[in-house]
Design an enzyme around this catalytic site. Structure first.
Site, PDB file in Angstrom:
ATOM      1  N   ASP A  21       0.853  -1.187   0.000  1.00  0.00           N
ATOM      2  CA  ASP A  21       0.000   0.000   0.000  1.00  0.00           C
ATOM      3  C   ASP A  21       0.892   1.241   0.000  1.00  0.00           C
ATOM      4  O   ASP A  21       1.873   1.297   0.740  1.00  0.00           O
ATOM      5  CB  ASP A  21      -0.888  -0.043   1.258  1.00  0.00           C
ATOM      6  CG  ASP A  21      -1.787   1.171   1.365  1.00  0.00           C
ATOM      7  OD1 ASP A  21      -2.028   1.824   0.330  1.00  0.00           O
ATOM      8  OD2 ASP A  21      -2.260   1.464   2.483  1.00  0.00           O
ATOM      9  N   ASP A  25      -4.462   3.591   2.742  1.00  0.00           N
ATOM     10  CA  ASP A  25      -5.880   3.191   2.836  1.00  0.00           C
ATOM     11  C   ASP A  25      -6.045   1.709   3.180  1.00  0.00           C
ATOM     12  O   ASP A  25      -7.157   1.189   3.204  1.00  0.00           O
ATOM     13  CB  ASP A  25      -6.644   3.554   1.552  1.00  0.00           C
ATOM     14  CG  ASP A  25      -6.189   2.739   0.348  1.00  0.00           C
ATOM     15  OD1 ASP A  25      -5.211   1.952   0.480  1.00  0.00           O
ATOM     16  OD2 ASP A  25      -6.791   2.891  -0.733  1.00  0.00           O
ATOM     17  N   ASP A  98      -4.602 -10.248 -15.909  1.00  0.00           N
ATOM     18  CA  ASP A  98      -5.645 -11.246 -15.710  1.00  0.00           C
ATOM     19  C   ASP A  98      -6.799 -10.926 -16.662  1.00  0.00           C
ATOM     20  O   ASP A  98      -7.278  -9.792 -16.692  1.00  0.00           O
ATOM     21  CB  ASP A  98      -6.134 -11.184 -14.251  1.00  0.00           C
ATOM     22  CG  ASP A  98      -6.352 -12.552 -13.656  1.00  0.00           C
ATOM     23  OD1 ASP A  98      -7.126 -13.317 -14.237  1.00  0.00           O
ATOM     24  OD2 ASP A  98      -5.765 -12.839 -12.594  1.00  0.00           O
ATOM     25  N   ASP A 199      -8.679 -16.350 -16.755  1.00  0.00           N
ATOM     26  CA  ASP A 199      -9.496 -16.848 -15.661  1.00  0.00           C
ATOM     27  C   ASP A 199     -10.532 -17.869 -16.148  1.00  0.00           C
ATOM     28  O   ASP A 199     -11.250 -17.607 -17.121  1.00  0.00           O
ATOM     29  CB  ASP A 199     -10.217 -15.640 -15.036  1.00  0.00           C
ATOM     30  CG  ASP A 199     -10.888 -15.965 -13.732  1.00  0.00           C
ATOM     31  OD1 ASP A 199     -10.174 -16.339 -12.787  1.00  0.00           O
ATOM     32  OD2 ASP A 199     -12.129 -15.849 -13.653  1.00  0.00           O
ATOM     33  N   GLU A 258      -6.371 -20.766 -16.995  1.00  0.00           N
ATOM     34  CA  GLU A 258      -6.752 -21.410 -15.738  1.00  0.00           C
ATOM     35  C   GLU A 258      -7.838 -22.416 -16.096  1.00  0.00           C
ATOM     36  O   GLU A 258      -8.948 -22.034 -16.483  1.00  0.00           O
ATOM     37  CB  GLU A 258      -7.286 -20.385 -14.732  1.00  0.00           C
ATOM     38  CG  GLU A 258      -7.470 -21.013 -13.367  1.00  0.00           C
ATOM     39  CD  GLU A 258      -8.534 -20.356 -12.503  1.00  0.00           C
ATOM     40  OE1 GLU A 258      -8.523 -20.580 -11.292  1.00  0.00           O
ATOM     41  OE2 GLU A 258      -9.397 -19.636 -13.038  1.00  0.00           O
ATOM     42  N   HIS A 322      -3.501 -17.299  -5.423  1.00  0.00           N
ATOM     43  CA  HIS A 322      -4.385 -16.554  -4.517  1.00  0.00           C
ATOM     44  C   HIS A 322      -5.637 -17.351  -4.132  1.00  0.00           C
ATOM     45  O   HIS A 322      -6.447 -16.873  -3.351  1.00  0.00           O
ATOM     46  CB  HIS A 322      -4.791 -15.242  -5.185  1.00  0.00           C
ATOM     47  CG  HIS A 322      -5.593 -15.473  -6.421  1.00  0.00           C
ATOM     48  ND1 HIS A 322      -5.064 -16.032  -7.565  1.00  0.00           N
ATOM     49  CD2 HIS A 322      -6.904 -15.267  -6.698  1.00  0.00           C
ATOM     50  CE1 HIS A 322      -6.004 -16.157  -8.479  1.00  0.00           C
ATOM     51  NE2 HIS A 322      -7.132 -15.693  -7.978  1.00  0.00           N
ATOM     52  N   ASP A 323      -5.801 -18.545  -4.701  1.00  0.00           N
ATOM     53  CA  ASP A 323      -6.964 -19.389  -4.375  1.00  0.00           C
ATOM     54  C   ASP A 323      -6.585 -20.584  -3.513  1.00  0.00           C
ATOM     55  O   ASP A 323      -7.448 -21.430  -3.220  1.00  0.00           O
ATOM     56  CB  ASP A 323      -7.612 -19.927  -5.663  1.00  0.00           C
ATOM     57  CG  ASP A 323      -8.216 -18.832  -6.525  1.00  0.00           C
ATOM     58  OD1 ASP A 323      -8.660 -17.817  -5.969  1.00  0.00           O
ATOM     59  OD2 ASP A 323      -8.237 -19.002  -7.758  1.00  0.00           O
TER      60      ASP A 323
HETATM   61  C1  GLC Z   1     -10.719 -17.986 -10.670  1.00  0.00           C
HETATM   62  C2  GLC Z   1      -9.996 -17.011  -9.787  1.00  0.00           C
HETATM   63  C3  GLC Z   1     -10.746 -16.896  -8.500  1.00  0.00           C
HETATM   64  C4  GLC Z   1     -12.130 -16.374  -8.805  1.00  0.00           C
HETATM   65  C5  GLC Z   1     -12.822 -17.212  -9.860  1.00  0.00           C
HETATM   66  C6  GLC Z   1     -14.002 -16.504 -10.431  1.00  0.00           C
HETATM   67  O1  GLC Z   1     -10.736 -19.265 -10.159  1.00  0.00           O
HETATM   68  O2  GLC Z   1      -8.672 -17.409  -9.623  1.00  0.00           O
HETATM   69  O3  GLC Z   1     -10.089 -16.088  -7.575  1.00  0.00           O
HETATM   70  O4  GLC Z   1     -12.890 -16.387  -7.632  1.00  0.00           O
HETATM   71  O5  GLC Z   1     -12.000 -17.519 -10.938  1.00  0.00           O
HETATM   72  O6  GLC Z   1     -13.600 -15.478 -11.277  1.00  0.00           O
END
Ligand code: GLC
Length: 547
Positions: A21, A25, A98, A199, A258, A322-323
Site C-alpha cells: 500500500d 488506505d 488477468d 481466468d 486457468e 491466490h486461491d
Molecule cells: C478464478 C480465480 C478466482 C475467482 C474465480 C471466479 O478461479 O482465480 O479467484 O474467484 O475464478 O472469477
C-alpha cells in the site's frame, strides 16, 4: 524443441491488494508495486502476473469486473498503470494481465442493459432462461451459491452465474460478445502488456442445451455443483482459434489458461503443437488432492503430465496462488523445518518440467494464518463454505477447522516486508489481517541472512537462467515408488542435472543414479552433503547436482 521467453520465464504473481500500500488506505496499489520493482528484479523473476486491477464492486476481489479498460481507483490511475508497465519493461521484466471473461460484474453496463428487457440489444450478451416447472432452468450449483441461476424480476427470467450472483456468465455463443473480448484484449496488448492469465477460460463454452447434472446434490439446498459438466466442452477450441486469429497471433505474448478439471488429453487440445492455441495451462490435479494428498500421488501426477506433454506441448508448475493455502503449510513443514522445506518446495518448483509460478511471499516461506473467528475471513468462498458446513450440522469450531486448512484467505494476507507495524504493508488498517508471524518472517530480516529462503530463491532463479537443462531438459524419475524422497534428472545434450529431495523431517537414504560422483550446484543447507554411490539426505534437504 522451440525455445521461447515464456518457457524460460520465472513468473511472479502479484495479488496487488495485499502487496504494498502506498497511500495508507489499507489496500495495496499500483504505486506500491512500482516501489517494489527493484526487489522483484533482484529476486530474478522475469514476468509479473497481476491479479485483476480493473474497476469492480469487489464481490469476488476484482474477479467481478465492471469496466475492462479501466483501473480501479483504489489501485491507482491509468497513468500509474502505464508507469508500472514502463518501469517493469525498463528493468527487463514483462507484465501479464488477468483476463476475466467467463463472466462480468452485474454492475457492468452490458449487464445493466441486458436485464432491462427481453429485446434489449444486450439481452443476448448473457445466458437468460425462463423458469422450468416453476423453478430454476436446471439443477446446476455454482461455486459460491447453492443454485447457479438467479431470478430477475424485471423480465421474469433467470440468468446463469457459475460464481456469485453478482458475476453473470457471458454468452460466448453471441459473436458480438466475442468481438467485445477481442477488442478489450487488443486494448491492453496495444499498450504493450505481454500476455494474459485467462481466468476459468475452459468454462466459457457451456454444454449444449444446458442439461441437468446427473450428480447427486452437492449442497444443502439440493443443487449439484458439477464442474466436469461445465468445463472443457466440445467447441471450446473454436473460440480459442478465433481468439488466436483475431488477436493473439499479431503479438509476441504468452497465455496461460486457468483450466479446472483439465486432463493432459484436454490440455493437449489447448497447448498442443503446432497449433498451440494457448502457451500453457494450469491444471489442478495436485491441489485438488486436498486431504487425500500423498507424495506418491503427487509424483504420479507429475510423471503423467511430463510423459504426455513432453515434446508435444508446454506446461506450468505452481504450488499455490491466490486461491490456495500457503504451500509451506500444505506440503512442507511450517514449524521446525519451515526454512528448509520452503527452500525444498522452491527447488522442486523450478526443476520440474514447465514454467514456474511463484506466488508473492512464497519466496519468504510465508505460512497459513491462524484465523480464530469467521469474522476474520474476507473471502466470499470462505463465507459460503462456512454456511454450508454449518447447514450440514458442523459446529462453528469444526467449520473453522476446515476453513483453516483450505481457505483462500491464507494466501491473501498482506505481504510481510519488515518487522514494523502491519509488516510494512500499510500505514493504515490492512483490509485483511496480517499473519502475526511477520515479526519473524519478513523480507527485511531475510535480506541480511545469507541462509534465508529469499536469498536461496535468488540463487535458484539465477541457476535456472544459467542452466538450460533446468528448462528444456528431459525429465527422468528414479526411486519412483518412494514417498519419502523425490529423485529425478533433467538432461539436455551433455548437460545432466540431478535433483535429490528429502520430503520428510527424518534423514533419508538414496542411491545415486549417476555414474561417477556428482558435484553439488545448490543445496538448501549451508554445506552440501558428500556424495558417493549413496547419499544420506538431512530433513527436507534439497540438492541440485551436476551429474
Ligand atoms: C478464478 C480465480 C478466482 C475467482 C474465480 C471466479 O478461479 O482465480 O479467484 O474467484 O475464478 O472469477
Amino acid at each position: 524443441m522451440e525455445r521461447t521467453w515464456w518457457k524460460e520465464a520465472v513468473i511472479y504473481q502479484i495479488y496487488l491488494r495485499s502487496f504494498q500500500d502506498s497511500n495508507g488506505d489499507g489496500v495495496g496499489d499500483i504505486p506500491g508495486i512500482i516501489s517494489r520493482l527493484d526487489y522483484l528484479q533482484k529476486l530474478g523473476v522475469t514476468v509479473l502476473w497481476l491479479n485483476p486491477c480493473y474497476p469492480s464492486p469487489d464481490v469476488d476481489n476484482g474477479y467481478d469486473i465492471s469496466d475492462y479498460c479501466g483501473i480501479a481507483p483504489r489501485f491507482g490511475t491509468m497513468e500509474d498503470f502505464d508507469r508500472l508497465l514502463a518501469e517493469t519493461h525498463r528493468r527487463g521484466m514483462k507484465l501479464v494481465m488477468d483476463l476475466v471473461v467467463n463472466h462480468t460484474s452485474s454492475e457492468h453496463p452490458w449487464f445493466k442493459e441486458s436485464r432491462k428487457s427481453k429485446d434489449n440489444p444486450y439481452r443476448d450478451y448473457y445466458i437468460w432462461r425462463p423458469a422450468k416447472d416453476g423453478r430454476e432452468p436446471n439443477n446446476w450449483g455454482s461455486h459460491f451459491t447453492p443454485s447457479a441461476w438467479e431470478y430477475d424480476e424485471t423480465t421474469g427470467e433467470y440468468y446463469l452465474h457459475l460464481f456469485a450472483k453478482e458475476q453473470p456468465d457471458l454468452n460466448w455463443e453471441n459473436p458480438a460478445v466475442r468481438r467485445e473480448v477481442w477488442k478489450l484484449m487488443r486494448f491492453w496488448l496495444d499498450k504493450g502488456v505481454d500476455g494474459f492469465r485467462m481466468d476459468v477460460i475452459n468454462l466459457i463454452k457451456k454444454p449444449a442445451g444446458l442439461p441437468d447434472s446427473p450428480k447427486a446434490p452437492t449442497c444443502a439446498e439440493g443443487y449439484s455443483f458439477d464442474c466436469e459438466l461445465y468445463a472443457n466442452n466440445p467447441g471450446l477450441c473454436d473460440f480459442f482459434r478465433e481468439m488466436d486469429r483475431e488477436v493473439l497471433r499479431d503479438y509476441d505474448v504468452m497465455t496461460v489458461g486457468e483450466t479446472a478439471r483439465v486432463t493432459p488429453e484436454f490440455a493437449l487440445d489447448y497447448v498442443g503443437e503446432p497449433e498451440r492455441l494457448l502457451s500453457m495451462v494450469f491444471h489442478f490435479q495436485i491441489v485438488e488432492l486436498r486431504d487425500g494428498f500423498t507424495w506418491p500421488k503427487f509424483k504420479a501426477i507429475q510423471r503423467m503430465w511430463a510423459d504426455k506433454l513432453w515434446g508435444r506441448g508446454w506446461s506450468s508448475q505452481f504450488l499455490q496462488n491466490h486461491d490456495q493455502p500457503r504451500c509451506v503449510s500444505v506440503y512442507g513443514d511450517d514449524g521446525a523445518y519451515r526454512t528448509q522445506s520452503a527452500k525444498l518446495l522452491g527447488t522442486m518448483l523450478h526443476t520440474l518440467p514447465g514454467t514456474p509460478y511463484v506466488y508473492q511471499g512464497e519466496e519468504l516461506g510465508m505460512a497459513n494464518t491462524p484465523f480464530t473467528d469467521i469474522s476474520q475471513y474476507n473471502d466470499i468462498n470462505a463465507k459460503f463454505d462456512y454456511s454450508e458446513l454449518i447447514a450440514a450440522g458442523k459446529t462453528p469450531q469444526q467449520a473453522l477447522a476446515v476453513l483453516n486448512r483450505y481457505s483462500r484467505d491464507h494466501a491473501r494476507t498482506p505481504m510481510q516486508w519488515d518487522a514494523s507495524e502491519n509488516a510494512g504493508f500499510t500505514s493504515g488498517t490492512p483490509w485483511l489481517m496480517v499473519n502475526p508471524d511477520y515479526v519473524r518472517v519478513n523480507a527485511a530480516a531475510q535480506e541480511s541472512d545469507p541462509d534465508s529462503v529469499l536469498n536461496y530463491y535468488r540463487r535458484l532463479i539465477a541457476l535456472r537462467k544459467e542452466r538450460p537443462a533446468m528448462v528444456y531438459g528431459e525429465f527422468t524419475e528414479y526411486e519412483a515408488g518412494r514417498g519419502d524422497v523425490y529423485v529425478y534428472t533433467r538432461t539436455l545434450g551433455d548437460e545432466r542435472l540431478l535433483v535429490t529431495l528429502n520430503l520428510t523431517g527424518e534423514p533419508a537414504e538414496v542411491r545415486l543414479p549417476a555414474e561417477g560422483v556428482p558435484a553439488p550446484l545448490l543445496c538448501n543447507y549451508p554445506d552440501a552433503p558428500a556424495a558417493d554411490k549413496t547419499l544420506t539426505l538431512r530433513p527436507w534437504e534439497a540438492v541440485i547436482w551436476n551429474a
